[in-house]
Design a protein around this motif. Structure first.
Motif, PDB file in Angstrom:
ATOM      1  N   ALA A 245      14.394 -15.334 -28.591  1.00 57.79           N
ATOM      2  CA  ALA A 245      15.839 -14.899 -28.991  1.00 57.79           C
ATOM      3  C   ALA A 245      15.833 -13.292 -28.688  1.00 57.79           C
ATOM      4  CB  ALA A 245      15.794 -15.195 -30.422  1.00 57.79           C
ATOM      5  N   THR A 246      15.075 -12.458 -28.459  1.00 59.48           N
ATOM      6  CA  THR A 246      15.253 -11.038 -28.127  1.00 59.48           C
ATOM      7  C   THR A 246      15.293 -11.010 -26.697  1.00 59.48           C
ATOM      8  OG1 THR A 246      12.741 -10.659 -27.986  1.00 59.48           O
ATOM      9  CG2 THR A 246      13.920 -10.761 -30.194  1.00 59.48           C
ATOM     10  N   ILE A 247      14.865 -12.166 -25.908  1.00 52.69           N
ATOM     11  CA  ILE A 247      14.824 -11.753 -24.377  1.00 52.69           C
ATOM     12  C   ILE A 247      15.737 -12.728 -23.757  1.00 52.69           C
ATOM     13  CG2 ILE A 247      12.700 -10.896 -24.241  1.00 52.69           C
ATOM     14  CD1 ILE A 247      11.495 -13.443 -23.319  1.00 52.69           C
ATOM     15  N   GLY A 248      16.914 -13.011 -24.539  1.00 50.72           N
ATOM     16  CA  GLY A 248      18.012 -14.001 -23.814  1.00 50.72           C
ATOM     17  C   GLY A 248      17.983 -15.208 -24.185  1.00 50.72           C
ATOM     18  N   GLY A 249      16.906 -15.723 -24.885  1.00 52.57           N
ATOM     19  CA  GLY A 249      16.791 -17.223 -25.364  1.00 52.57           C
ATOM     20  C   GLY A 249      16.075 -18.007 -24.432  1.00 52.57           C
ATOM     21  N   VAL A 250      15.522 -17.671 -23.037  1.00 57.07           N
ATOM     22  CA  VAL A 250      14.620 -18.365 -22.277  1.00 57.07           C
ATOM     23  C   VAL A 250      13.494 -17.564 -21.831  1.00 57.07           C
ATOM     24  CG1 VAL A 250      16.787 -19.779 -21.666  1.00 57.07           C
ATOM     25  CG2 VAL A 250      16.073 -17.888 -20.444  1.00 57.07           C
TER      26      VAL A 250
END
Length: 293
Positions: A245-250
């Protein structure tokens, strides 16, 4: 061709993220029949997974949560022991366990060390007549019981509190008390720990190095850790989802997880991981929306 061992999993309720979808799909693609036990509505379940209500194994009146986190991990521990006792040809797998190759066992025992001192229960197979399994079931009947492996000083403290009329609930004990701590203790006590696999068979990437799975620069290191003996790779679900979630979700392009998502044709957008802000915004929208009459 279906393999003789079924895979049992649990998701109490709510949508699966693509991490859980990937893991469930990996077992299907390895030829296993997968049963996903649940207690409420579950979304994003891969086609081919059999949904089974958890009451068929353990009633919802046995729900139990961890005091500090509110996690259902304690209930999940109890659930898997009852599931294995009731099903002699089933192996339990957490929904963050990725299947590298078909699970096989000549003895009915299927578990591995996750460190030099602890056997994990994230993937767990035990014969229904296992002595260790019987003792795990007996132990989990008492939510205020005192673990027999605790040091004498700690056992005395808990005994004093119990005698004073203020017993300590298992939900307020150390994390993992009914999980890996208990599994390790009873398997060693009964001698069944001799069946435990080496770490890299089920936990080739440690909890400490979990972010390697989602970072492209560590993809080669992960692939070296996953050997021909490896049955499963653990993704450490909640912590992995929080990081994603902290790196864009993927995961990063070229990372080990990204490669697996491509291999199994998983649509991440169809089962997304939301940031905390997105979840809060969704909740606020739902609360603000008047019910349909």
């Amino acid at each position: 061709m279906r393999h003789e061992y079924e895979i049992g999993m649990l998701w109490v309720e709510g949508p699966l993220s693509y991490v859980e979808v990937l893991c469930a799909q990996s077992f299907l693609d390895a030829g296993h029949h997968v049963k996903l036990y649940h207690y409420g509505h579950v979304q994003n379940v891969p086609e081919g997974v059999e949904l089974v209500h958890g009451d068929t194994v353990l009633g919802s009146d046995r729900f139990i949560k961890h005091g500090r986190t509110g996690s259902f991990a304690l209930f999940s521990d109890v659930f898997r022991y009852h599931l294995l006792q009731q099903n002699d040809r089933m192996i339990w797998a957490d929904l963050d366990a990725y299947c590298v190759k078909t699970f096989k066992s000549e003895t009915g025992h299927f578990y591995a060390w996750e460190s030099d001192y602890q056997i994990a229960g994230g993937v767990l197979g035990l014969p229904s007549d296992s002595e260790a399994l019987g003792q795990l079931l007996e132990m989990t009947e008492d939510e205020y019981g005192i673990p027999e492996w605790y040091p004498d000083e700690e056992k005395k403290r808990l005994e004093n509190l119990r005698e004073a009329g203020t017993p300590v609930h298992v939900g307020d004990l150390r994390w993992g008390v009914w999980g890996p701590h208990a599994v390790t203790h009873y398997l060693q006590k009964t001698g069944e720990s001799k069946y435990a696999f080496p770490e890299n068979w089920l936990y080739p990437i440690s909890f400490k190095n979990r972010r390697f799975l989602m970072r492209s620069k560590w993809a080669r290191k992960v692939r070296r850790a996953v050997t021909e003996d490896t049955y499963s790779v653990h993704f450490y679900g909640r912590r992995i989802r929080q990081f994603l979630a902290t790196i864009g979700g993927v995961p990063e392009p070229g990372s080990y997880m990204e490669q697996l998502l491509t291999k199994h044709n998983i649509n991440t957008a169809a089962a997304p991981i939301f940031t905390r802000q997105e979840r809060e915004a969704q909740k606020a929208t739902q609360e603000a929306t008047p019910p349909v009459k």
